[in-house]
Design an enzyme around this catalytic site. Structure first.
Site, PDB file in Angstrom:
ATOM      1  N   GLU A   1      22.316  86.712  57.406  1.00  0.00           N
ATOM      2  CA  GLU A   1      23.718  87.119  57.488  1.00  0.00           C
ATOM      3  C   GLU A   1      23.864  88.632  57.417  1.00  0.00           C
ATOM      4  OE1 GLU A   1      23.516  82.909  56.292  1.00  0.00           O
ATOM      5  OE2 GLU A   1      22.537  84.747  55.559  1.00  0.00           O
TER       6      GLU A   1
ATOM      7  N   HIS B   1      28.226  75.141  48.645  1.00  0.00           N
ATOM      8  CA  HIS B   1      28.680  74.833  50.004  1.00  0.00           C
ATOM      9  C   HIS B   1      30.088  74.247  50.016  1.00  0.00           C
ATOM     10  CE1 HIS B   1      24.295  74.939  50.450  1.00  0.00           C
ATOM     11  NE2 HIS B   1      24.482  75.137  51.735  1.00  0.00           N
TER      12      HIS B   1
END
Length: 336
Positions: free
Chosen positions: A65, A134
């Site tokens: 990322e 998550h």
């Protein structure tokens, strides 16, 4: 009088339709992220785009990322309009320097000599037992940090219009979609997010909340998945003679305080519902904004949000911490 729209789309299809239109109209628009090309996005956020636009404009990236969000910032500053997807908003910490110290600040720190016209998209929310890393929402985190616009659609119609506006905006936009609303086969959506959507392009301005249900007895303010839970709660409360108004903020930055204040001036009662954490977040911000604008109108306040604990993996425990329809009903009853 306009003709009725004769088709309905899921939220994911509406998003893709807006992205495809903008990519056709502007060669500088491209999409990058993990599993967004061959797979089409694990939440169907890019389904079909690879076939239409090819690998030069729909790019799978390594699991870094830091690298690809940094590349997106550089591309935006060079005149392109990237859309960069974080698979889960929880992963923002890996690239927080690129997001907050570069994407959000570079226009300001350059004295306006560079702009960063990029969209950061990410999936948010729980309700499907994927545990603490998550399942978060976290839009309040991005709204807290200046320099980024933050939008959260709750329906297919809004998803398309907000996406058009996000890609065309000359400032960085954080566009957050709730997994439960996307309409994918393995995660059934509630009734409501699949809506009629025009085939033509249209832009929904940021900072424009939508009154999804009018009422006189209490004001419920929320966004994302909990718009639909609030509407379900309002229908149940109506059977008890309680007429609740439901406001979908649609964007946090800018925040449409005016629409909320006008509703509270009518009802006197404010319930703010949020899937983000309770402390230092959206619920407190909305309440304080209303109080600053018209304290005399505010008779009673209730906040419904995730307690300050990590999202549990256990299904019963996750259900306990994420606000339910019953939690919203109970909060509204407390105000009446």
């Amino acid at each position: 009088m306009t003709d009725p729209i004769d088709r309905e789309l899921t939220m994911s299809r509406a998003m893709v339709e807006a992205i495809a239109h903008e990519m056709e109209a502007n060669d500088e628009v491209f999409y990058m992220g993990e599993d967004v090309a061959d797979y089409g996005g694990i939440f169907d956020s890019t389904q079909g785009l690879l076939d239409e636009f090819g690998r030069d404009r729909v790019m799978d990236v390594p699991i870094s990322e830091t690298a690809y969000l940094g590349a997106a910032v550089g591309a935006a500053q060079a005149g392109m309009r990237p859309i960069a997807e974080l698979m889960f908003i929880d992963f923002f910490g890996v690239a927080m320097d690129q997001i907050y110290n570069q994407m959000a600040k570079n226009t300001y720190m350059s004295g306006g000599n560079v702009s960063v016209p990029m969209v950061l998209t990410a999936a948010v929310g729980g309700t499907y037992n994927d545990a603490a890393q998550h399942s978060q929402t976290l839009y309040g985190t991005f709204a807290h940090l200046p320099g980024m616009k933050v939008v959260v659609p709750s329906t297919a119609y809004d998803a398309k219009g907000l996406m058009h506006n996000a890609i065309r905006d000359d400032d960085p936009v954080v566009y957050l979609f709730h997994k439960r609303l996307m309409g994918i086969g393995w995660m059934p959506a509630p009734d409501g997010p699949k809506t009629p959507v025009p085939e033509t392009d249209y832009a929904i301005p940021f900072g424009s909340a939508d009154v999804k249900r009018e009422g006189d007895d209490a004001t419920i303010v929320t966004l994302g998945l909990h718009v639909h839970r609030a509407l379900e709660a309002a229908d149940a409360l109506a059977d008890e003679g309680i007429d609740a108004e439901v406001i979908d903020l649609r964007s946090l930055v800018p925040l449409d305080t005016e629409t909320v204040v006008e509703s509270v001036q009518k009802t006197g009662k404010l319930v703010v519902v949020d899937e983000d954490y309770r402390s230092f977040g959206l619920t407190g911000e909305v309440v304080s904004a209303v109080a600053e604008a018209d304290l005399d109108a505010l008779e009673v306040v209730e906040r419904v949000a995730v307690p300050d604990v990590p999202i549990p993996y256990s299904r019963p425990l996750e259900t306990e911490v994420i606000p339910t329809v019953g939690d919203i009903e109970a909060a509204v009853r407390e105000t009446t």
